[in-house]
Design an enzyme around this catalytic site. Structure first.
Site, PDB file in Angstrom:
ATOM      1  NE  ARG A   1     -15.852 -98.133  32.621  1.00  0.00           N
ATOM      2  CZ  ARG A   1     -16.452 -99.061  31.853  1.00  0.00           C
ATOM      3  NH1 ARG A   1     -15.901 -99.436  30.710  1.00  0.00           N
ATOM      4  NH2 ARG A   1     -17.592 -99.590  32.211  1.00  0.00           N
TER       5      ARG A   1
ATOM      6  CD  GLU B   1     -18.018 -94.456  28.498  1.00  0.00           C
ATOM      7  OE1 GLU B   1     -18.748 -95.463  28.569  1.00  0.00           O
ATOM      8  OE2 GLU B   1     -17.389 -94.013  29.469  1.00  0.00           O
TER       9      GLU B   1
END
Lengths: 795, 479
Positions: free
Chosen positions: A333, A736
């Site tokens: 990620r 997030e």
């Protein structure tokens, strides 16, 4: 709402109600479902549960060596302490010892060797935690020290990895770098971050008949706890029931690492037959559990006179600690977000999973994304200072386009790109240009205090990159009094997931939210759940619950059409009532009718995210269903004599699609921003030469307090912007993405420091920018100025 | 035996280990689990409770960290916990404000915030942002980012505080009066003892009889030995009920502060005299700690950092030490010997601190440098106090915390200034002299190089502030 206080309304009154909108459905600012219990202390966390008379408490004795062979463990002295029930080592675990989340590597108790300071070696259970601790410390453990690797750069150099490396590659970056008008190299250290959930890791277990176990745990991942508990006590999963009502914060820290205490307690409960609890004292929690991955970054970039990237070669080395845990996906990620909002040109992005003798680093809000973004934002600043441009200009020149330059370095097309639009709006509403000029003037007048400003964008990909995890289940019952039981596979850690999912079900049935009870997440009710992570909680579980509700509603509609001899189109659910042509009946009346007519009032629901795939071999695909966008503008004040600073103002504009609950979403945006700011400013993890975490409690590890929030804090959600994808009521995930808005504060601090050298030199601070690092940045700029002055004199 | 009110209910404890903290007492002994443990070290505020104390005909409400408070110190007081706030099933106005403003997310820190906000509302007169930030600085929230919590404080302060505590005020007063101790109380259990004397004479005598006893003032450090270092304290003498140690007397030339005066109360008297000392105290730990911690405890603890000693050294403070019936007065700078070693003899304790009154030209300044503004321990704390005549330095007292094993005067630096013109050349000489005074260490708070650099920079800042007082050059003054 129950039958007891049911009022009898006339048809006219009910028809009037039917014409009104539901007040507690989707899009409303409903308070958190537990708010009333939070404020009164009545909300029950695991440690607040009633204890059993024969309850055991577990304490783990931790390794005090970073890397060593275990020569001897003698637990006999533990039993000399009155109140001790059992002391166990890895040999006593009845089933599988390893509790690694994805791949093995995490023994429940050290097996022959220890690999970090803080690794549990033995576990002792006693009638009180204090007794268990005393006994655990009485055990004799002998080690033979081995050479540790404590530094990520050393691990990278030695190719000391927990997992294989991965690379994204587009075009020929070497060629692009060679031919670019300008070229820069640099490196950067990005610090980790302690989760500091206010409730430490805890699980409480009760042995049941059939060798089973009931597990109460504070975990983002009940199904994984179920699987691991079953494995360590060597029973099939169906013997284990996991119940998770609420966490006192998670932030990723309870995605995999809640499993240790749960499994430890389960093993002891299995061996003793007694209910067992394991709660980590704060210092132990901080010593045992992993944190956000620190990263070491190296870059080589080529760009033109506008600062637009032609090519980039980027190395992202994540410090994974001693074991893989989730580091594969986390470093992935980071790589997926090394572009943030920018078209990188010809790009080679390589991610390494470095092994060091520290706690196994784990999921933390953003999951590697923040580190990738800090790397590229640092590069943007570096380019801007080199060219003498405002960093915001350089950023804008590099934004993804909408028609061209809109494909990422992993070949996903950036759709519904809002970034330029959103930046323009925030630039205007925050009066960036005017303030930029005023700050320049202030800095000219002010010899010691300097202001800085920065505006940074966020583009964050939504979906688990492990594609199979993008699934969810839910269970809805309607009882005969019209009250609704709702259960789903997500977990409540404060983010308001239960509230949002209840709003979804309220909307589908058109009933008020207080008619709906969301019950504890429970592996008996909804099986095989994914962790509540990757911001996916509402997207996945909201859809699953919606599907369950729609199934029941469709049955009710079909029944009503039959019963009242009308078409299904004539049946409408509205504001706690059901209208059947000209007749209105209260919701609960229809439910009772349906029950007496033998209609099933219970259903499961299931959802899987469409469209997504990723070919790891080719490093190409569409790992993300969609992107969430945002931008932040921060202004700071720095003392160039001490490095101290204050946050003067922050403006945020953030995209949540069509908000399910604006109050909760704003809460997520603000909280995430402050957490991101803390990561990049005062939150500094320090290990000593022996690999021991020196900042192991809130006295030494400082998270933002009330005075650290920006003095002027203006947060807006992007309005009237539905998610173009078919998400739950066209909302977007929010957990997030706003975390990375905090990067604006870090860039603003560098801007203030750069002002000391008239913005001609890049401070290139490592993160976090503590007051000390800021002051060294100032000193570095002053030295660069002095060198420059010497050169000019010589010229 | 000790007696106190838990919310409105009278509790009498006779056989209880005096090492039990109020937090564990509530959670483990009484099963009252509304009060949460977040750190057990007084740093997060999740365990905040409110203690009401009789002051004449009023009850003074203060927040405390229950994890750092031993039950014995509750004698004669009212302990208010989050369970006591609801009235007839209705949320209290501070609780309702937190709900209305979306002030809770995970909810674990929330009871602590509610209690801090309750005390703020009870003690305040409406909403004040600075007072709110001060009241909440010791409560950590990891979820919200604080904005909605500030909003809730505003709502509840503006709403006013008429509640069941006001309605029951007279009854509570009567109950508290009834349980005021009139002699030394003991609380014993699990082979451990604690004494709570009421007079300094009794204290002195007890300490002679039990020279191994630990003196418990605020307990904000001592309690850590129990909760963090897992020690047991067999004998404690609680000094917080000793009347003479809780007085402040102002004379023409000096202020005498009893050793057990809470830091919160020192704030009032010192802020009038030395505004900079007040600023320092404002950033000293958190309100919960300052309500509990004492000036005497802060000195006696002999931390190399402890924030009041550098300031007191620069002011030329003296302390009075007492042992049995005899007492002696020494300069504070003679008190500290080495890392956590002092000149204090067996059975000797600090009775009071004597601070000189400010001269007309008050040149005292103190600066605290830490990673976080509030509730953090200094990397460096520098205190400066020069006397100038016609541009020449006639007296110099400069002291630092965090630069050596003890809070220490910078003698070389002072010498470099004395008798010299107060100009840039002298300044730079004095800055260089700091390297002779100090060889600081590197730790997680700061590197030795940073410590030395900012020590010098603080002296430079001090000169700028004296020469151009109109120019604000502190980030703390700017917001």
């Amino acid at each position: 709402m129950s039958n007891h206080n049911k009022t009898t309304r006339t048809q006219e009154e009910m028809m009037a109600l039917v014409r009104q909108d539901l007040k507690t459905g989707v899009g409303r600012k409903i308070p958190h479902e537990s708010a009333g219990k939070h404020v009164s202390g009545e909300a029950v966390y695991i440690d607040d549960r009633l204890e059993f008379p024969n309850q055991l408490h577990v304490y783990a004795r931790l390794s005090d060596r970073p890397h060593a062979r275990i020569l001897k463990i003698d637990t006999a002295p533990c039993y000399e302490i009155p109140g001790v029930r059992i002391a166990i080592t890895s040999k006593d675990v009845p089933g599988q010892l390893d509790i690694g989340a994805v791949v093995p590597g995490d023994p429940l108790l050290a097996d022959g060797k220890v690999e970090y300071v803080g690794q549990p070696v033995i576990a002792v259970a006693a009638n009180s935690l204090e007794t268990a601790r005393k006994a655990a410390m009485a055990a004799v453990i002998e080690y033979e020290d081995l050479e540790p690797v404590l530094c990520v750069e050393e691990a990278l150099k030695k190719k000391h990895f927990v997992l294989d490396s991965h690379q994204h590659k587009r075009g020929d970056s070497a060629k692009a770098l060679a031919s670019a008008p300008h070229r820069l190299q640099g490196s950067l250290h990005i610090g980790g971050q302690e989760h500091f959930y206010l409730e430490t890791q805890i699980s409480s277990v009760i042995p049941t008949e059939d060798d089973g176990m009931i597990v109460y745990t504070s975990s983002q991942n009940p199904t994984e706890i179920q699987k691991l508990v079953a494995e360590v006590i060597d029973v099939p999963m169906h013997k284990v029931m996991v119940d998770m009502r609420r966490m006192g914060g998670g932030f990723g820290g309870k995605e995999t690492q809640a499993a240790g205490p749960a499994c430890m307690a389960a093993v002891i409960a299995r061996l003793t037959g007694q209910p067992t609890k394991m709660r980590l004292p704060r210092v132990d929690d901080m010593t045992i559990t992993g944190k956000r991955h620190p990263f070491y970054v190296e870059y080589d970039v080529g760009f033109d006179d506008d600062g637009r990237l032609h090519g980039i070669d980027l190395t992202l080395a994540g410090n994974c600690g001693y074991s893989p845990d989730l580091s594969g996906s986390i470093v992935d990620r980071a790589m997926f977000h090394a572009d943030n909002a920018y078209y990188l040109g010809d790009a080679t992005v390589t991610g390494y999973r470095c092994k060091t003798n520290t706690a196994s680093n784990t999921a933390y809000r953003g999951f590697g994304g923040p580190q990738g973004m800090v790397a590229i934002e640092s590069i943007m600043d570096h380019i801007a200072r080199t060219l003498g441009r405002d960093p915001l200009d350089v950023r804008k020149h590099n934004y993804y386009g909408t028609e061209d330059r809109n494909v990422t370095h992993y070949y996903q097309t950036v759709e519904d790109n809002q970034i330029a639009e959103l930046t323009a709006e925030l630039e205007a509403s925050s009066e960036y240009q005017r303030r930029r000029r005023e700050i320049a003037e202030f800095n000219r007048q002010s010899p010691i205090l300097k202001k800085g400003i920065a505006m940074t964008p966020v583009k964050f990909g939504i979906s688990f990159t492990a594609t199979f995890l993008n699934q969810a289940g839910a269970l809805v019952h309607i009882y005969t009094d019209g009250s609704i039981h709702l259960n789903h596979g997500g977990t409540e850690m404060g983010q308001g997931l239960n509230t949002k999912v209840a709003q979804v079900v309220a909307e589908e049935f058109q009933v008020d939210i207080d008619r709906i009870q969301v019950t504890a997440t429970n592996t008996d009710k909804v099986p095989n759940t994914s962790p509540t992570a990757a911001s996916s909680g509402a997207d996945l579980n909201g859809k699953a619950a919606q599907n369950a509700a729609i199934t029941i509603r469709n049955r009710l509609v079909a029944f009503a059409a039959r019963h009242f001899d009308v078409t299904e189109e004539d049946v409408e659910f509205r504001n706690n009532h059901v209208r059947v042509r000209e007749q209105v009946l209260p919701f609960e009346e229809l439910i009772q009718l349906a029950y007496f007519n033998q209609v099933s009032l219970s259903s499961t629901g299931f959802y899987r995210t469409p469209k997504i795939f990723y070919d790891h071999e080719k490093a190409r695909g569409r790992p993300f269903y969609y992107f969430a966008y945002g931008a932040a503008c921060s202004e700071v004040l720095v003392d160039t004599l001490t490095g101290e600073y204050r946050m003067l103002r922050t403006d945020i504009l953030h995209d949540v699609g069509a908000s399910l609950n604006p109050a909760i979403d704003i809460g997520q945006v603000e909280g995430a921003f402050v957490q991101g700011m803390g990561w990049l400013t005062m939150e500094e993890l320090v290990w000593n030469q022996q690999g021991r975490l020196a900042t192991n409690g809130p006295a030494s590890y400082k998270i933002p307090a009330v005075a650290d929030m920006p003095a002027d804090f203006r947060v807006q959600l992007v309005e009237n912007r539905k998610n173009k994808e078919d998400t739950i009521f066209n909302s977007k995930a929010v957990g997030e993405p706003p975390f990375m808005l905090g990067i604006a504060t870090w860039c603003a601090l560098q801007d203030a420091v750069a002002s000391v050298g008239d913005y001609r030199f890049a401070p290139l601070l490592d993160a976090p920018a503590t007051p000390e690092r800021v002051l060294w940045g100032v000193e570095k700029i002053k030295q660069a100025m002095a060198r420059d002055a010497v050169v000019e004199t010589v010229d | 035996m000790i007696r106190f009110l838990l919310n409105q209910e009278l509790r009498v404890e006779q056989d209880l280990d005096p090492n039990v903290t109020v937090l564990n007492y509530l959670r483990e002994h009484l099963g009252k689990t509304g009060t949460k443990e977040g750190c057990a070290s007084g740093d997060c505020g999740a365990c905040t409770v409110v203690v009401g104390e009789l002051e004449g005909d009023r009850i003074r409400y203060r927040t405390l960290n229950s994890c750092l408070t031993f039950v014995a110190s509750l004698n004669g007081k009212q302990l208010i916990t989050v369970e006591g706030l609801k009235d007839n099933g209705q949320l209290h106005s501070v609780q309702q404000a937190m709900v209305d403003c979306h002030g809770s997310q995970c909810g674990f820190c929330t009871p602590g915030f509610v209690m801090s906000m309750f005390a703020l509302q009870k003690n305040g007169t409406g909403y004040d942002k600075a007072a709110t930030e001060e009241a909440l600085a010791g409560n950590l929230c990891r979820c919200t980012g604080y904005r909605p919590i500030i909003d809730a404080a505003e709502q509840s302060c503006k709403a006013g505080s008429q509640d069941q505590f006001d309605r029951q005020h007279e009854a509570t007063l009567a109950q508290l009066r009834k349980i005021q101790p009139d002699a030394t109380c003991e609380l014993n259990g699990a082979d451990n003892r604690s004494f709570t004397p009421l007079t300094v004479a009794d204290l002195a005598e007890l300490y002679v009889t039990h020279p191994d006893a630990r003196l418990l003032a605020g307990g904000t450090d001592l309690a850590l030995e129990v909760t963090q270092m897992h020690k047991r304290l067999p004998v404690m003498i609680y000094v917080g009920n000793v009347a003479e140690l809780k007085t402040v007397d102002t004379f023409d030339d000096r202020i005498e502060i009893g050793a057990a005066v809470p830091l919160t109360d020192c704030y009032d008297v010192l802020s009038r005299e030395y505004p900079d000392f007040a600023d320092l105290l404002h950033r000293f730990a958190s309100l919960q700690i300052r309500n509990q911690g004492t000036l005497g405890g802060n000195i006696g603890n002999a931390s190399p950092i402890g924030d009041s000693p550098p300031a007191l050294l620069a002011l030329g403070a003296n302390i009075v030490l007492r042992q049995g019936n005899s007492s002696r007065t020494i300069a504070l700078e003679d008190y500290f010997v080495d890392y956590r070693v002092t000149v204090q003899q067996e059975s000797e304790f600090i009775e009071k601190i004597i601070v000189p009154r400010a001269p007309t030209e008050n040149n005292f300044r103190v600066y605290k440098i830490s990673k976080r503004l509030d509730d953090d321990i200094s990397a460096v704390c520098g205190a400066f106090n020069l006397q100038l005549e016609d541009g020449t330095v006639t007296d110099a007292r400069i002291a630092f915390g965090g630069m050596a094993a003890i809070p220490k005067r910078a003698r070389h630096c002072e010498q470099a200034l004395l008798g010299k013109p107060w100009d840039d050349e002298t300044l730079e000489t004095a800055v260089r002299a700091l390297a002779e005074d100090f060889a600081p260490i590197s730790d997680f708070r700061a590197s030795k190089e940073y410590r030395l650099l900012i020590a010098g920079n603080l002296l430079r800042k001090y000169k700028m502030e004296l020469s151009a007082p109109e120019q604000a050059i502190r980030v703390t003054a700017h917001v």
